[in-house]
Design a protein around this motif. Structure first.
Motif, PDB file in Angstrom:
ATOM      1  N   VAL A 191      -2.644  62.466 -60.507  1.00 31.66           N
ATOM      2  CA  VAL A 191      -3.125  62.311 -59.125  1.00 31.66           C
ATOM      3  C   VAL A 191      -3.562  63.649 -58.541  1.00 31.66           C
ATOM      4  N   ASP A 192      -2.972  64.756 -59.043  1.00 34.64           N
ATOM      5  CA  ASP A 192      -3.282  66.081 -58.478  1.00 34.64           C
ATOM      6  C   ASP A 192      -4.772  66.430 -58.592  1.00 34.64           C
ATOM      7  N   GLU A 230       0.310  63.532 -52.285  1.00 38.38           N
ATOM      8  CA  GLU A 230      -0.247  64.833 -52.671  1.00 38.38           C
ATOM      9  C   GLU A 230      -0.777  65.627 -51.480  1.00 38.38           C
ATOM     10  N   LEU A 231      -1.352  64.934 -50.511  1.00 39.91           N
ATOM     11  CA  LEU A 231      -2.174  65.628 -49.501  1.00 39.91           C
ATOM     12  C   LEU A 231      -1.519  65.778 -48.128  1.00 39.91           C
ATOM     13  N   VAL A 232      -0.516  64.960 -47.845  1.00 38.89           N
ATOM     14  CA  VAL A 232       0.184  65.068 -46.555  1.00 38.89           C
ATOM     15  C   VAL A 232       1.395  65.967 -46.773  1.00 38.89           C
ATOM     16  N   PRO A 233       1.765  66.898 -45.889  1.00 38.07           N
ATOM     17  CA  PRO A 233       1.274  67.085 -44.516  1.00 38.07           C
ATOM     18  C   PRO A 233       0.126  68.078 -44.375  1.00 38.07           C
ATOM     19  N   GLU A 256      -9.794  62.882 -33.493  1.00 37.01           N
ATOM     20  CA  GLU A 256      -9.576  64.335 -33.422  1.00 37.01           C
ATOM     21  C   GLU A 256      -8.508  64.792 -34.407  1.00 37.01           C
ATOM     22  N   LYS A 257      -7.590  63.899 -34.696  1.00 35.73           N
ATOM     23  CA  LYS A 257      -6.433  64.296 -35.513  1.00 35.73           C
ATOM     24  C   LYS A 257      -6.603  64.014 -37.004  1.00 35.73           C
ATOM     25  N   ILE A 258      -7.752  63.430 -37.382  1.00 37.02           N
ATOM     26  CA  ILE A 258      -7.893  62.967 -38.769  1.00 37.02           C
ATOM     27  C   ILE A 258      -8.730  63.928 -39.619  1.00 37.02           C
ATOM     28  N   ASP A 259      -8.237  64.260 -40.801  1.00 37.96           N
ATOM     29  CA  ASP A 259      -9.013  65.051 -41.765  1.00 37.96           C
ATOM     30  C   ASP A 259      -9.681  64.151 -42.803  1.00 37.96           C
TER      31      ASP A 259
END
Lengths: 225, 225
Positions: free
Chosen positions: B204-205, B54-57, B110-113
């Motif tokens: 899941v949404d 659901e969340l990537v990219p 740095e790259k992680i949300d």
């Protein structure tokens, strides 16, 4: 962390000592004792009810119910006509021998053939605490998945019998029986294995026969004492 | 037992201190952190895979996998294209902050949300160990039964979100949704609730939207720092 480890050892040694006292009491009264381990929700209580249905009235069964909170399980067992004692661990993740000692005081040991100790639902911590039992019996349920022996090897290694429960729902889950069996083969080839559906009462007879065999062995041993 | 309790407090205090260090690091990098709790086999890893879908990219997700043994889960997550670090607790029944600290060293923060910490499958012990997360999220699966909040109240009370997984098998299990809901209402009325089937990708949404909202809140907060 060495301080923690040292204390753990002390705690485990003390538990072991009390477990041996429990064991002497069980042997004296000729009781076959099962320490029942599983995850939450794999069906420990309904499996015990299924065993009761197979083994009572030929054998007298008592149950010690270990829970973090609540006494719903002990009530269920009592409704099935067996003696049941509830232990609330008050947050603790496993049963210890001293809790069993207290519970034994309210049971009439002379009348018991089989004592089933339903441990707290937890695949990790209870494994380290011997309670004086003859056999550890672990239950895995089909919905939990065939990979659990890989992830929680300790409990599968410690069990004398591995019971796979909820086999009635095999058609709706992606559970690879061959893979599961190969994990157990590798971790604990000597474990007895039973595939059951406690709620549909399938396969329980073989497991009950194993329990009855345990009772016979204990009786022989206690005659020799 | 007071000796044990005292040491536990020391251990928990030390863990809390390291958790706050973790938290400062998460805030500095604007990462929304979920501590994911459940029994073995309730579907933590497949639920994470569903969230990734659901969340990537749009968001970068990293996962810390806590297990007693094996690294099958971390491999699965990596195959889904996300960073994953495996922690093997070596028998320990929960993750602690110092383990998270080590794991963070191999991630590019740095790259992680979103960081999802998949705790050891255990409804008891992990609850006591704060890891620096924004939210505890717990998963119960339908086959485990509607009575679990009664038996493991602590984890249901600690969770910001309660996810009921495997709703696709509701027709084959005797799960009373109304009763389950009433238990949660009583224990933790403020918890967000999501009913999902991770493997069938149902519901899941809504859960993913809650996670995305968490990311926005963390971003606002980290701008204020």
């Amino acid at each position: 962390m060495s301080e923690t480890l040292e204390l753990s050892h002390k705690l485990l040694d003390k538990n072991e000592e009390l477990a041996r006292e429990n064991r002497r009491l069980f042997d004296k009264h000729g009781i076959f004792v099962i320490n029942l381990l599983s995850s939450p929700g794999s069906g420990k209580t309904s499996s015990i009810l299924a065993l009761i249905k197979e083994l009572v009235p030929e054998y007298n069964i008592a149950v010690i119910e270990g829970d973090i909170a609540s006494d719903v399980d002990a009530q269920t067992i009592k409704e099935a006509g067996c003696a049941a004692v509830q232990i609330n661990t008050g947050g603790l993740c496993h049963l210890e021998s001293k809790m069993i000692q207290k519970a034994l005081k309210v049971l009439d040991l002379e009348k018991i053939d089989i004592l089933i100790i339903e441990n707290v639902g937890n695949l990790v911590c209870p494994v380290d605490f011997y309670l004086g039992e003859d056999a550890k019996c672990m239950i895995l349920s089909v919905p939990e998945g065939d990979d659990k022996p890989l992830k929680y090897p300790g409990v599968f290694q410690a069990a004398s019998a591995v019971v796979l429960n909820k086999i009635d729902v095999l058609p709706v889950f992606d559970f690879d029986m061959e893979l599961f069996t190969s994990h157990i083969d590798r971790l604990n080839p000597q474990a007895k294995r039973f595939n059951i559906s406690a709620t549909k009462h399938e396969g329980v007879d073989a497991w009950a026969a194993w329990v009855a065999e345990g009772v016979q062995q204990v009786r022989l041993r206690s005659q020799e004492l």
